[in-house]
Design a protein around this motif. Structure first.
Motif, mmCIF file in Angstrom:
data_model
loop_
_atom_site.group_PDB
_atom_site.id
_atom_site.type_symbol
_atom_site.label_atom_id
_atom_site.label_comp_id
_atom_site.label_asym_id
_atom_site.label_seq_id
_atom_site.Cartn_x
_atom_site.Cartn_y
_atom_site.Cartn_z
ATOM 1 N N PRO A 164 0.836 -1.215 0.000
ATOM 2 C CA PRO A 164 0.000 0.000 0.000
ATOM 3 C C PRO A 164 0.866 1.258 0.000
ATOM 4 C CG PRO A 164 -0.809 -1.590 1.596
ATOM 5 C CD PRO A 164 0.517 -2.101 1.128
ATOM 6 N N ARG B 5 -8.159 3.080 9.557
ATOM 7 C CA ARG B 5 -6.839 3.284 8.957
ATOM 8 C C ARG B 5 -6.910 4.311 7.832
ATOM 9 N NH1 ARG B 5 -4.354 -2.836 8.183
ATOM 10 N NH2 ARG B 5 -4.294 -3.407 10.389
ATOM 11 N N HIS C 131 -5.572 5.602 4.238
ATOM 12 C CA HIS C 131 -4.994 5.033 3.017
ATOM 13 C C HIS C 131 -5.007 6.082 1.914
ATOM 14 C CE1 HIS C 131 -3.860 0.858 3.434
ATOM 15 N NE2 HIS C 131 -4.911 0.640 4.213
ATOM 16 N N ILE D 261 -7.440 1.262 -3.327
ATOM 17 C CA ILE D 261 -6.254 1.659 -2.568
ATOM 18 C C ILE D 261 -5.049 1.712 -3.494
ATOM 19 C CG2 ILE D 261 -4.677 0.967 -0.716
ATOM 20 C CD1 ILE D 261 -7.056 -0.329 0.691
ATOM 21 N N LYS E 120 -1.417 1.245 -4.641
ATOM 22 C CA LYS E 120 -0.419 0.254 -4.234
ATOM 23 C C LYS E 120 0.756 0.234 -5.209
ATOM 24 C CE LYS E 120 -4.087 -2.804 -2.548
ATOM 25 N NZ LYS E 120 -4.764 -4.113 -2.755
#
Length: 200
Positions: free
Chosen positions: A81, A142, A144, A158, A160
């Motif tokens: 991530p 969290r 992100h 997300i 990455k």
């Protein structure tokens, strides 16, 4: 005499002198070889993907079964991530010296119309830039970096950095050398030392 033949001969000699010493020599060589493989794979992958070595090392797990004289190196290949790479910095696209910033506007029917400049922001993390990205806190709590994967409002995923190909290439490249040369070499050196010490 080949390395494997030398290992078998020395191991047989050491076992006749002290079976525990022979087992300890093999386990120590396996431990060092496993760590060496993890280090080489991490460095190679990190260099290829422009990431920190520590991020790749977290993907590698070493399990040693001393009673059986075995060691297993498990290499994770899932993408990393973007939020884990480092501090995120927001960027705005520029054209002819001007920031491309636009606000959401409602159309005649009261619905939001498409922005004049869609996807005008990017998130820079370390040496990686993710276009059409933004920071968001998920339901899990969290944070992100999210990225739009198409021109439409959705889907959003997300952000990455994929490492599957590079880490697989590195593992294939170094594992054969570790097994065929590095492991037997240090095992021979260690067993010679133990034999000489027992005979002295």
């Amino acid at each position: 005499m080949s390395l494997d033949a030398q290992v078998r001969k020395l191991e047989k000699t050491l076992m006749t002198l002290d079976n525990n010493q022979a087992r300890n020599a093999r386990n120590r060589a396996l431990n060092r070889s496993s760590k060496r493989l993890a280090t080489l794979v991490s460095r190679d992958t990190a260099k290829t993907e422009r990431l920190k070595v520590g991020l790749i090392k977290k993907k590698i797990r070493i399990s040693q079964y001393r009673a059986k004289g075995l060691a297993v190196v498990v290499i994770g290949r899932t993408a990393i991530p973007a939020i884990k790479i480092g501090a995120a910095r927001s960027q705005v696209k520029r054209r002819k010296g001007k920031n491309l910033i636009s606000q959401a506007k409602r159309g005649e029917r009261g619905r939001f119309a498409k922005r004049e400049h869609a996807g005008n922001t990017a998130i820079k993390v370390g040496r990686h830039t993710f276009n059409n990205a933004f920071l968001q806190r998920l339901e899990s709590g969290r944070w992100h970096i999210m990225q739009r994967t198409s021109d439409s409002r959705y889907p959003i995923d997300i952000a990455k950095v994929p490492i599957q190909q590079s880490i697989t290439t590195a593992a294939t490249k170094y594992s054969k050398n570790i097994i065929d040369e590095y492991l037997p070499t240090i095992l021979i050196k260690d067993m010679n030392y133990r034999i000489n010490k027992l005979l002295s």
